[in-house]
Design a protein around this motif. Structure first.
Motif, PDB file in Angstrom:
ATOM      1  N   MET A  44    -105.701  15.467  33.942  1.00  0.00           N
ATOM      2  CA  MET A  44    -107.063  15.401  33.413  1.00  0.00           C
ATOM      3  C   MET A  44    -107.905  16.521  34.023  1.00  0.00           C
ATOM      4  N   VAL A  45    -108.619  17.239  33.162  1.00  0.00           N
ATOM      5  CA  VAL A  45    -109.481  18.336  33.598  1.00  0.00           C
ATOM      6  C   VAL A  45    -110.860  18.092  33.012  1.00  0.00           C
ATOM      7  N   ASP A  46    -111.852  17.979  33.862  1.00  0.00           N
ATOM      8  CA  ASP A  46    -113.221  17.721  33.410  1.00  0.00           C
ATOM      9  C   ASP A  46    -114.020  19.020  33.440  1.00  0.00           C
ATOM     10  N   ALA A  47    -114.314  19.538  32.262  1.00  0.00           N
ATOM     11  CA  ALA A  47    -115.093  20.777  32.141  1.00  0.00           C
ATOM     12  C   ALA A  47    -116.559  20.492  31.870  1.00  0.00           C
ATOM     13  N   SER A  48    -116.943  19.228  31.858  1.00  0.00           N
ATOM     14  CA  SER A  48    -118.306  18.870  31.463  1.00  0.00           C
ATOM     15  C   SER A  48    -119.369  19.326  32.451  1.00  0.00           C
ATOM     16  N   LEU A  49    -119.015  19.564  33.696  1.00  0.00           N
ATOM     17  CA  LEU A  49    -120.001  20.003  34.675  1.00  0.00           C
ATOM     18  C   LEU A  49    -120.089  21.522  34.811  1.00  0.00           C
ATOM     19  N   LEU A  50    -119.270  22.231  34.063  1.00  0.00           N
ATOM     20  CA  LEU A  50    -119.313  23.690  34.109  1.00  0.00           C
ATOM     21  C   LEU A  50    -120.547  24.190  33.368  1.00  0.00           C
ATOM     22  N   PRO A  51    -120.969  25.416  33.656  1.00  0.00           N
ATOM     23  CA  PRO A  51    -122.136  25.945  32.940  1.00  0.00           C
ATOM     24  C   PRO A  51    -121.829  26.099  31.459  1.00  0.00           C
ATOM     25  N   GLU A  52    -122.781  25.730  30.634  1.00  0.00           N
ATOM     26  CA  GLU A  52    -122.604  25.886  29.195  1.00  0.00           C
ATOM     27  C   GLU A  52    -122.878  27.339  28.837  1.00  0.00           C
ATOM     28  N   PRO A  53    -122.032  27.931  27.998  1.00  0.00           N
ATOM     29  CA  PRO A  53    -122.243  29.324  27.638  1.00  0.00           C
ATOM     30  C   PRO A  53    -123.636  29.560  27.069  1.00  0.00           C
ATOM     31  N   ASP A  54    -124.215  30.693  27.459  1.00  0.00           N
ATOM     32  CA  ASP A  54    -125.551  31.039  26.990  1.00  0.00           C
ATOM     33  C   ASP A  54    -125.505  31.537  25.548  1.00  0.00           C
ATOM     34  N   ALA A  55    -126.653  31.858  25.006  1.00  0.00           N
ATOM     35  CA  ALA A  55    -126.760  32.274  23.597  1.00  0.00           C
ATOM     36  C   ALA A  55    -125.907  33.505  23.308  1.00  0.00           C
ATOM     37  N   VAL A  56    -125.830  34.455  24.228  1.00  0.00           N
ATOM     38  CA  VAL A  56    -125.027  35.655  24.004  1.00  0.00           C
ATOM     39  C   VAL A  56    -123.555  35.274  23.911  1.00  0.00           C
ATOM     40  N   SER A  57    -123.107  34.409  24.812  1.00  0.00           N
ATOM     41  CA  SER A  57    -121.710  34.006  24.816  1.00  0.00           C
ATOM     42  C   SER A  57    -121.365  33.135  23.609  1.00  0.00           C
ATOM     43  N   ARG A  58    -122.356  32.491  23.027  1.00  0.00           N
ATOM     44  CA  ARG A  58    -122.126  31.604  21.885  1.00  0.00           C
ATOM     45  C   ARG A  58    -122.241  32.339  20.551  1.00  0.00           C
ATOM     46  N   ALA A  59    -122.355  33.658  20.591  1.00  0.00           N
ATOM     47  CA  ALA A  59    -122.545  34.430  19.361  1.00  0.00           C
ATOM     48  C   ALA A  59    -121.438  34.166  18.346  1.00  0.00           C
ATOM     49  N   GLY A  60    -120.229  33.982  18.791  1.00  0.00           N
ATOM     50  CA  GLY A  60    -119.128  33.683  17.884  1.00  0.00           C
ATOM     51  C   GLY A  60    -119.024  32.193  17.651  1.00  0.00           C
ATOM     52  N   GLN A  61    -120.015  31.604  17.002  1.00  0.00           N
ATOM     53  CA  GLN A  61    -120.086  30.151  16.825  1.00  0.00           C
ATOM     54  C   GLN A  61    -118.798  29.563  16.251  1.00  0.00           C
ATOM     55  N   GLN A  62    -118.191  30.222  15.272  1.00  0.00           N
ATOM     56  CA  GLN A  62    -116.999  29.660  14.643  1.00  0.00           C
ATOM     57  C   GLN A  62    -115.817  29.633  15.609  1.00  0.00           C
ATOM     58  N   LEU A  63    -115.820  30.506  16.608  1.00  0.00           N
ATOM     59  CA  LEU A  63    -114.746  30.510  17.590  1.00  0.00           C
ATOM     60  C   LEU A  63    -115.017  29.557  18.740  1.00  0.00           C
ATOM     61  N   GLY A  64    -116.282  29.180  18.936  1.00  0.00           N
ATOM     62  CA  GLY A  64    -116.630  28.279  20.038  1.00  0.00           C
ATOM     63  C   GLY A  64    -116.113  28.810  21.351  1.00  0.00           C
ATOM     64  N   GLY A  65    -115.458  27.948  22.109  1.00  0.00           N
ATOM     65  CA  GLY A  65    -114.930  28.313  23.412  1.00  0.00           C
ATOM     66  C   GLY A  65    -113.770  29.274  23.372  1.00  0.00           C
ATOM     67  N   ARG A  66    -113.259  29.582  22.194  1.00  0.00           N
ATOM     68  CA  ARG A  66    -112.193  30.580  22.087  1.00  0.00           C
ATOM     69  C   ARG A  66    -112.745  31.993  22.033  1.00  0.00           C
ATOM     70  N   SER A  67    -114.059  32.153  21.836  1.00  0.00           N
ATOM     71  CA  SER A  67    -114.617  33.504  21.778  1.00  0.00           C
ATOM     72  C   SER A  67    -114.478  34.152  23.149  1.00  0.00           C
ATOM     73  N   PRO A  68    -114.167  35.443  23.185  1.00  0.00           N
ATOM     74  CA  PRO A  68    -114.005  36.119  24.475  1.00  0.00           C
ATOM     75  C   PRO A  68    -115.241  36.005  25.365  1.00  0.00           C
ATOM     76  N   ALA A  69    -116.426  36.082  24.799  1.00  0.00           N
ATOM     77  CA  ALA A  69    -117.646  36.018  25.610  1.00  0.00           C
ATOM     78  C   ALA A  69    -117.827  34.633  26.223  1.00  0.00           C
ATOM     79  N   ALA A  70    -117.594  33.576  25.440  1.00  0.00           N
ATOM     80  CA  ALA A  70    -117.734  32.217  25.969  1.00  0.00           C
ATOM     81  C   ALA A  70    -116.676  31.944  27.029  1.00  0.00           C
TER      82      ALA A  70
END
Length: 132
Positions: free
Chosen positions: A28-54
């Protein structure tokens, strides 16, 4: 043909969706306490956490490095000559932090020659309705 390692199946998901993946003694790995990607990192909305910036945003944070390092150690302790190891990576909604951690774990395991499959259960899904 014998494989040198177990197959690792990494599933990222959002706890708010209330459909936890099944697995026998998953890591089990809990990523919920990690920082949420900022607006720049979320630019690739369709990729979500797979985007290189996120992915970079989460993986380069001190908390992200700690969570990823601890998860890799627990996974490596379970590696054997065969079988399947389930790894469940959760965050609140399963769109950014959990997929970013899952992809980072997969990349590092693949670099070590470990067969990996990654499943993102809630990537691209809208937030579930708020509980009343």
């Amino acid at each position: 043909m014998l494989r040198p390692f177990s197959t690792v199946v990494i599933t990222s998901y959002g706890a708010a969706h209330h459909d936890v993946p099944l697995g026998v003694r998953p890591v089990m790995v809990d990523a919920s306490l990690l920082p949420e990607p900022d607006a720049v990192s979320r630019a690739g909305q369709q990729l979500g956490g797979r985007s290189p910036a996120a992915r970079a945003y989460v993986a380069r944070s001190p908390a992200g490095r700690l969570v990823i390092g601890q998860a890799l150690e627990r996974i490596r302790q379970r590696l054997g000559p065969s079988g399947e190891i389930a790894v469940h990576v959760r965050s609140a909604h399963g769109r950014y932090r959990a997929p970013a951690v899952a992809e980072e774990l997969a990349d590092q395991l693949r670099a070590a020659g470990v067969p990996v499959q990654v499943i993102h259960r809630h990537l691209g899904r809208p937030d579930p309705p708020a509980a009343r």
